[in-house]
Motif scaffolding. Structure first.
Motif, PDB file in Angstrom:
ATOM      1  N   THR A 126       0.859  -1.189   0.000  1.00 16.19           N
ATOM      2  CA  THR A 126       0.000   0.000   0.000  1.00 16.19           C
ATOM      3  C   THR A 126       0.896   1.240   0.000  1.00 16.19           C
ATOM      4  OG1 THR A 126      -0.163   0.270   2.396  1.00 16.19           O
ATOM      5  CG2 THR A 126      -1.710  -1.286   1.375  1.00 16.19           C
ATOM      6  N   GLY A 127       0.354   2.317  -0.543  1.00 17.83           N
ATOM      7  CA  GLY A 127       1.183   3.521  -0.677  1.00 17.83           C
ATOM      8  C   GLY A 127       2.311   3.283  -1.666  1.00 17.83           C
ATOM      9  N   ALA A 146       3.046   4.234  -4.606  1.00 23.86           N
ATOM     10  CA  ALA A 146       3.653   5.324  -5.376  1.00 23.86           C
ATOM     11  C   ALA A 146       4.332   6.352  -4.473  1.00 23.86           C
ATOM     12  CB  ALA A 146       2.600   6.011  -6.247  1.00 23.86           C
ATOM     13  N   ILE A 151       8.491   5.517   0.147  1.00 24.77           N
ATOM     14  CA  ILE A 151       8.984   4.203   0.585  1.00 24.77           C
ATOM     15  C   ILE A 151       8.488   3.103  -0.353  1.00 24.77           C
ATOM     16  CG2 ILE A 151       8.961   2.516   2.469  1.00 24.77           C
ATOM     17  CD1 ILE A 151       8.663   4.924   4.395  1.00 24.77           C
ATOM     18  N   GLY A 152       7.223   3.230  -0.769  1.00 23.64           N
ATOM     19  CA  GLY A 152       6.673   2.243  -1.703  1.00 23.64           C
ATOM     20  C   GLY A 152       7.513   2.182  -2.971  1.00 23.64           C
ATOM     21  N   VAL A 203      -4.262   5.541  -3.024  1.00 26.02           N
ATOM     22  CA  VAL A 203      -5.528   6.293  -2.937  1.00 26.02           C
ATOM     23  C   VAL A 203      -5.928   6.702  -4.364  1.00 26.02           C
ATOM     24  CG1 VAL A 203      -5.194   7.121  -0.587  1.00 26.02           C
ATOM     25  CG2 VAL A 203      -4.228   8.423  -2.465  1.00 26.02           C
ATOM     26  N   VAL A 206       2.426   0.314   3.834  1.00 28.85           N
ATOM     27  CA  VAL A 206       3.226   1.542   3.869  1.00 28.85           C
ATOM     28  C   VAL A 206       2.316   2.765   3.815  1.00 28.85           C
ATOM     29  CG1 VAL A 206       5.073   2.818   2.717  1.00 28.85           C
ATOM     30  CG2 VAL A 206       5.117   0.305   2.709  1.00 28.85           C
ATOM     31  N   SER A 232      -0.066   5.673   4.222  1.00 27.94           N
ATOM     32  CA  SER A 232      -0.634   6.394   5.358  1.00 27.94           C
ATOM     33  C   SER A 232      -0.296   7.863   5.155  1.00 27.94           C
ATOM     34  CB  SER A 232      -0.062   5.889   6.681  1.00 27.94           C
ATOM     35  OG  SER A 232       1.336   5.904   6.609  1.00 27.94           O
ATOM     36  N   GLY A 288       3.588   2.174   8.026  1.00 25.94           N
ATOM     37  CA  GLY A 288       2.939   3.479   8.236  1.00 25.94           C
ATOM     38  C   GLY A 288       2.818   3.800   9.720  1.00 25.94           C
ATOM     39  N   MET A 305       7.250  -2.423  11.815  1.00 28.15           N
ATOM     40  CA  MET A 305       8.671  -2.330  11.446  1.00 28.15           C
ATOM     41  C   MET A 305       9.515  -1.547  12.463  1.00 28.15           C
ATOM     42  SD  MET A 305      10.330  -1.239   7.859  1.00 28.15           S
ATOM     43  CE  MET A 305      10.796   0.476   8.034  1.00 28.15           C
ATOM     44  N   HIS A 365       8.148   1.942  17.953  1.00 26.78           N
ATOM     45  CA  HIS A 365       8.944   2.640  16.933  1.00 26.78           C
ATOM     46  C   HIS A 365       8.664   4.132  17.096  1.00 26.78           C
ATOM     47  CE1 HIS A 365      10.700   4.042  13.252  1.00 26.78           C
ATOM     48  NE2 HIS A 365       9.543   4.558  12.892  1.00 26.78           N
ATOM     49  N   SER A 386      11.461  12.794   4.829  1.00 25.00           N
ATOM     50  CA  SER A 386      11.703  11.724   5.795  1.00 25.00           C
ATOM     51  C   SER A 386      12.433  10.550   5.144  1.00 25.00           C
ATOM     52  CB  SER A 386      10.383  11.272   6.424  1.00 25.00           C
ATOM     53  OG  SER A 386       9.523  10.813   5.434  1.00 25.00           O
ATOM     54  N   SER A 387      12.995   9.712   5.995  1.00 23.13           N
ATOM     55  CA  SER A 387      13.768   8.542   5.541  1.00 23.13           C
ATOM     56  C   SER A 387      12.933   7.727   4.567  1.00 23.13           C
ATOM     57  CB  SER A 387      14.106   7.650   6.733  1.00 23.13           C
ATOM     58  OG  SER A 387      14.694   8.383   7.753  1.00 23.13           O
TER      59      SER A 387
HETATM   60  P1  NAI Z   1       4.649   9.249   1.306  1.00 21.68           P
HETATM   61  O1  NAI Z   1       3.685  10.339   1.645  1.00 21.68           O
HETATM   62  O2  NAI Z   1       5.757   9.515   0.345  1.00 21.68           O
HETATM   63  O3  NAI Z   1       3.836   8.010   0.718  1.00 21.68           O
HETATM   64  C1  NAI Z   1       2.695   7.521   1.339  1.00 21.68           C
HETATM   65  C2  NAI Z   1       1.795   7.021   0.243  1.00 21.68           C
HETATM   66  O4  NAI Z   1       0.681   6.408   0.859  1.00 21.68           O
HETATM   67  C3  NAI Z   1       1.267   8.150  -0.649  1.00 21.68           C
HETATM   68  O5  NAI Z   1       1.546   7.846  -2.006  1.00 21.68           O
HETATM   69  C4  NAI Z   1      -0.229   8.150  -0.367  1.00 21.68           C
HETATM   70  O6  NAI Z   1      -1.000   8.441  -1.534  1.00 21.68           O
HETATM   71  C5  NAI Z   1      -0.448   6.723   0.085  1.00 21.68           C
HETATM   72  N1  NAI Z   1      -1.633   6.537   0.926  1.00 21.68           N
HETATM   73  C6  NAI Z   1      -2.172   7.377   1.834  1.00 21.68           C
HETATM   74  N2  NAI Z   1      -3.267   6.827   2.375  1.00 21.68           N
HETATM   75  C7  NAI Z   1      -3.412   5.614   1.810  1.00 21.68           C
HETATM   76  C8  NAI Z   1      -4.364   4.572   1.951  1.00 21.68           C
HETATM   77  N3  NAI Z   1      -5.401   4.680   2.791  1.00 21.68           N
HETATM   78  N4  NAI Z   1      -4.210   3.459   1.214  1.00 21.68           N
HETATM   79  C9  NAI Z   1      -3.175   3.342   0.337  1.00 21.68           C
HETATM   80  N5  NAI Z   1      -2.251   4.300   0.148  1.00 21.68           N
HETATM   81  C10 NAI Z   1      -2.369   5.415   0.888  1.00 21.68           C
HETATM   82  O7  NAI Z   1       5.187   8.681   2.686  1.00 21.68           O
HETATM   83  P2  NAI Z   1       6.437   7.711   2.916  1.00 21.68           P
HETATM   84  O8  NAI Z   1       7.654   8.513   3.117  1.00 21.68           O
HETATM   85  O9  NAI Z   1       6.443   6.650   1.884  1.00 21.68           O
HETATM   86  O10 NAI Z   1       6.076   7.103   4.348  1.00 21.68           O
HETATM   87  C11 NAI Z   1       5.001   6.219   4.499  1.00 21.68           C
HETATM   88  C12 NAI Z   1       4.784   5.920   5.967  1.00 21.68           C
HETATM   89  O11 NAI Z   1       5.904   5.229   6.498  1.00 21.68           O
HETATM   90  C13 NAI Z   1       4.596   7.163   6.847  1.00 21.68           C
HETATM   91  O12 NAI Z   1       3.548   6.900   7.759  1.00 21.68           O
HETATM   92  C14 NAI Z   1       5.900   7.254   7.593  1.00 21.68           C
HETATM   93  O13 NAI Z   1       5.740   7.910   8.833  1.00 21.68           O
HETATM   94  C15 NAI Z   1       6.214   5.789   7.776  1.00 21.68           C
HETATM   95  N6  NAI Z   1       7.602   5.471   8.104  1.00 21.68           N
HETATM   96  C16 NAI Z   1       7.820   4.425   8.951  1.00 21.68           C
HETATM   97  C17 NAI Z   1       9.096   4.064   9.298  1.00 21.68           C
HETATM   98  C18 NAI Z   1       9.334   2.923  10.240  1.00 21.68           C
HETATM   99  O14 NAI Z   1      10.514   2.699  10.579  1.00 21.68           O
HETATM  100  N7  NAI Z   1       8.343   2.189  10.707  1.00 21.68           N
HETATM  101  C19 NAI Z   1      10.255   4.771   8.744  1.00 21.68           C
HETATM  102  C20 NAI Z   1       9.924   5.827   7.823  1.00 21.68           C
HETATM  103  C21 NAI Z   1       8.624   6.157   7.524  1.00 21.68           C
END
Ligand code: NAI
Length: 329
Positions: free
Chosen positions: A10-11, A13, A16-17, A43, A89, A91, A132, A157, A189, A239-240
């Motif tokens: 999920t996510g 595009a 992280i995806g 989404v 992923v 969120s 997420g 994670m 985390h 972010s990372s």
């Molecule tokens: P991002 O904003 O680049 O990508 C998130 C993607 O999720 C977007 O493309 C968005 O359209 C999509 N999305 C939003 N709601 C959705 C839904 N209901 N269903 C499917 N897709 C949906 O964010 P990024 O950088 O990829 O981070 C994703 C998540 O990972 C964030 O919550 C971030 O805090 C978390 N994270 C967790 C880490 C960990 O160690 N556990 C480390 C780094 C980030």
């Protein structure tokens, strides 16, 4: 002919995806002889971008990529149908001025529908990794909304924290990071996590013997790991992402590959009451896998210092659970 496995992301595009799916498609995680069908979930407004990602996957011509399914978050069951892995992923990232509690309430509902769709449509052997944030509590929500899916299939994670901790220990000791093993991440985390240096090893010796600066271990080491995500944002302006994707792949590898003797890998799993941690909380533990089953490392003892750190992070998990108790099915 080996049957393909289906992996939902999920996510797909997002940062992280995007940094994960090409590596999964390449055979790096499941091996060069294991075909993979990717299920990419986004989404609705992002589906056009997802079409572009799909084109790029085609253009990589990965022999191990046996198909791509795209779905939107309003049709999660289509996205997760028969999936053996669901990597959550997608969120909403934390925005400026947003408190942690706000983020929990924004992202929590995503994981109720995620859990329900996993229970309704995924393969009987599905395993779920939640990235997420807040990932422990989101994982708890998904698990509680997925009746019939065993709780030991859910992971949140903490591998990025493990990798960050190993890297810090290696730099301090002046050794290659491959010399560091057995770094467990306890609890949440978040900035309360406890990276366990007492059980870490450097070239097979206790890290506390190799690194004699114990004030650093108890102080800067822990706080650097706890705050590394914020430091990356401050430096990079985002972010990372690549390191988080790398950690996601390391998590799946940790689950499916036997853990080397004397070591562990980190993820948050449903506590079974080990170490006195309340059963049912999704808690970071040191884990081992035999390639099939994952279990919590038993028999570690903790100093009063370590126990006080673990207590803090477990209390935070309880508070987060309280915040979302209406979402727990
Ligand atoms: P991002 O904003 O680049 O990508 C998130 C993607 O999720 C977007 O493309 C968005 O359209 C999509 N999305 C939003 N709601 C959705 C839904 N209901 N269903 C499917 N897709 C949906 O964010 P990024 O950088 O990829 O981070 C994703 C998540 O990972 C964030 O919550 C971030 O805090 C978390 N994270 C967790 C880490 C960990 O160690 N556990 C480390 C780094 C980030």
């Amino acid at each position: 002919m080996v049957a393909p496995i289906r992996v939902a992301v999920t996510g797909a595009a997002g940062q992280i995806g995007y940094a994960s799916i090409f590596r999964i498609a390449s055979g790096e995680v499941f091996g060069p002889n294991q075909p993979v069908i990717l299920h990419l979930v986004e989404v609705p407004p992002v589906l056009k971008a997802l079409d572009g990602v799909h084109m790029e996957l085609d253009d990589c011509a990965f022999p191990t990529l046996a198909g791509v399914v795209k779905a939107d978050s309003d049709h999660l069951e289509d996205g997760f149908r028969d999936c053996n892995w669901v990597l959550c992923v997608g969120s909403i990232p934390r925005k400026a001025g947003m408190e942690r509690g706000d983020l929990i309430r924004v992202n929590g509902p995503i994981f109720t529908s995620t859990g329900r769709a996993i229970a309704a449509a995924a393969a009987p052997d599905v395993r779920v990794v939640v990235v997420g944030n807040p990932c422990n509590t989101n994982c708890l929500i998904a698990m509680k909304n997925a009746p019939g899916v065993p709780s030991n299939r859910f992971y949140a994670m903490t591998m990025l924290d493990q990798n960050r901790a190993a890297s810090q220990l290696a730099q301090k000791a002046g050794v290659p990071v491959g010399a560091v093993s057995n770094v467990g991440i306890w609890g949440n985390h978040s900035a309360t996590q406890y990276p366990d240096f007492y059980h870490a090893k450097i070239n097979g010796r206790p890290a506390t013997e190799v690194i004699t600066d114990h004030a650093w271990l108890q102080g800067d080491f822990i706080s650097t790991v706890q705050k590394r995500g914020a430091a990356v944002i401050a430096a990079r302006g985002a972010s990372s992402a690549a390191s988080a994707a790398n950690a996601l792949l390391d998590t799946v590898k940790g689950i499916i590959r036997p853990t080397p003797a004397g070591s562990c890998f980190s993820a948050a799993v449903c506590s079974d009451g080990s170490y006195g941690i309340e059963a049912g909380l999704i808690t970071g533990f040191p884990l081992v896998s035999d390639g099939q089953q994952v279990s919590i490392v038993q028999g570690q003892t903790h100093t009063a210092f370590a126990q006080s750190k673990i207590d803090i992070t477990i209390n935070e998990l309880r508070e987060e659970r309280e915040c979302v108790k209406d979402l727990l099915g």
